[in-house]
Write a protein that holds these residues in place. Structure first.
Motif, short mmCIF file in Angstrom:
data_model
loop_
_atom_site.label_atom_id
_atom_site.label_comp_id
_atom_site.label_asym_id
_atom_site.label_seq_id
_atom_site.Cartn_x
_atom_site.Cartn_y
_atom_site.Cartn_z
N SER A 69 -9.24 0.67 1.13
CA SER A 69 -9.15 2.25 1.09
C SER A 69 -9.89 2.87 2.21
O SER A 69 -9.55 2.73 3.45
N SER A 92 -6.45 -3.33 1.70
CA SER A 92 -6.19 -2.97 0.14
C SER A 92 -6.02 -1.40 0.12
O SER A 92 -6.88 -0.77 0.16
N CYS A 93 -4.80 -0.95 -0.24
CA CYS A 93 -4.53 0.41 -0.48
C CYS A 93 -5.10 1.42 0.63
O CYS A 93 -5.93 2.12 0.25
N GLN A 177 -0.56 -3.40 -1.14
CA GLN A 177 -0.03 -2.11 -1.50
C GLN A 177 0.10 -2.10 -3.17
O GLN A 177 0.79 -2.87 -3.69
N ALA A 178 -0.27 -0.90 -3.79
CA ALA A 178 -0.24 -0.70 -5.01
C ALA A 178 0.99 0.29 -5.35
O ALA A 178 1.33 1.29 -4.67
N ASP A 181 0.11 3.89 -6.52
CA ASP A 181 -1.12 4.59 -5.92
C ASP A 181 -0.74 6.16 -5.62
O ASP A 181 0.13 6.29 -5.12
N GLU A 186 3.06 5.13 0.39
CA GLU A 186 3.50 4.03 0.80
C GLU A 186 3.65 4.01 2.24
O GLU A 186 3.79 2.90 2.85
N HIS A 208 -4.32 2.70 -7.38
CA HIS A 208 -5.04 3.01 -6.26
C HIS A 208 -6.13 1.76 -6.32
O HIS A 208 -6.33 1.11 -5.06
N LEU A 210 -6.75 -1.34 -6.98
CA LEU A 210 -5.93 -2.60 -7.08
C LEU A 210 -6.76 -3.75 -7.35
O LEU A 210 -6.69 -4.57 -8.34
#
Length: 239
Positions: A69, A92-93, A177-178, A181, A186, A208, A210
């Motif tokens: 993030s 990650s996200c 990708q979640a 989220d 995306e 989010h 994840l």
């Protein structure tokens, strides 16, 4: 020995990595896990945090870098300099830029994040899993971080744009990708894949957070990516 450097989300404490780090250790017993932790009482932006994180990077050994993030731009900036030993980058996200949210940036110095109702925070970070103990953990951890620090980080995340650096990254890249989220769109992952064509995109049915929601599945994916991204060594055989 291979190392995995974990750069945390907005809280910056690294405590939310506990379950994921445990699963990584199970999947890869020989892996050295390095968890970054940012100051909880100093409002530092990306420029100030970058040298602190760079100092954590292993010397003389192969390593992978994971930015979750908020920390994705930090990971991208570091990977773009091609530090010795870097074998791959994992996001990650996360994002290189957050288009569509920049208009909020000027408001953050005066609007405390504490105004967010707990149900809304749960929805944004955990979606339909907001009733799980993860929300209590998140609230407790965020409560240890000064509100000015959280505002500074949020403002930095909404104004950063390091997309031009993605083309300089030469290592393999994995984007987690979640599908659910509600914070990072995306389009953020699609931008990474477009500007860094070597990107492998893995989509999870998750919110989010994840790595916290699906630590086993995430660890399996990351471990597989690591095993495929460097020559077979004794330290990677367990993957």
């Amino acid at each position: 020995m291979t190392a995995l450097v974990l750069l945390p989300g907005l809280d910056g404490t690294g405590r939310l990595f506990d379950a994921f780090a445990t699963e990584m250790a199970v999947q890869h017993p020989g892996l050295e896990i390095i968890v970054a932790s940012y100051p909880v009482d100093e409002p530092l932006d990306y420029d100030a945090l970058e040298p602190m994180v760079r100092a954590l990077l292993p010397q003389g050994q192969p390593f992978f870098l994971l930015g979750e993030s908020f920390s994705g731009p930090l990971a991208i900036r570091l990977a773009a300099t091609q530090p010795p030993g870097l074998q791959g980058l994992i996001l990650s996200c996360s994002f290189a830029s957050m288009p569509g949210f920049g208009w909020l940036s000027p408001m953050l110095p005066t609007v405390p994040l504490s105004f967010l109702p707990t149900p809304l925070l749960g929805y944004l970070t955990l979606g339909r899993m907001s009733a799980s103990p993860l929300l209590d953990d998140l609230l407790e951890i965020l409560g240890t971080v000064d509100s000015a620090v959280l505002r500074t980080r949020a403002q930095a995340a909404m104004s950063i744009d390091c997309s031009a650096l993605l083309g300089r990254i030469q290592t393999p890249l994995l984007y987690l990708q979640a599908r659910n989220d509600h914070i990072v769109p995306e389009s953020a992952g699609l931008l990474v894949r477009r500007l860094a064509p070597q990107t492998q995109l893995k989509v999870f049915d998750a919110p989010h957070l994840l790595l916290q929601s699906l630590p086993v599945d995430a660890a399996l994916t990351v471990c597989g990516f690591m095993a495929a991204s460097q020559p077979v060594q004794a330290g990677m055989a367990a993957c």
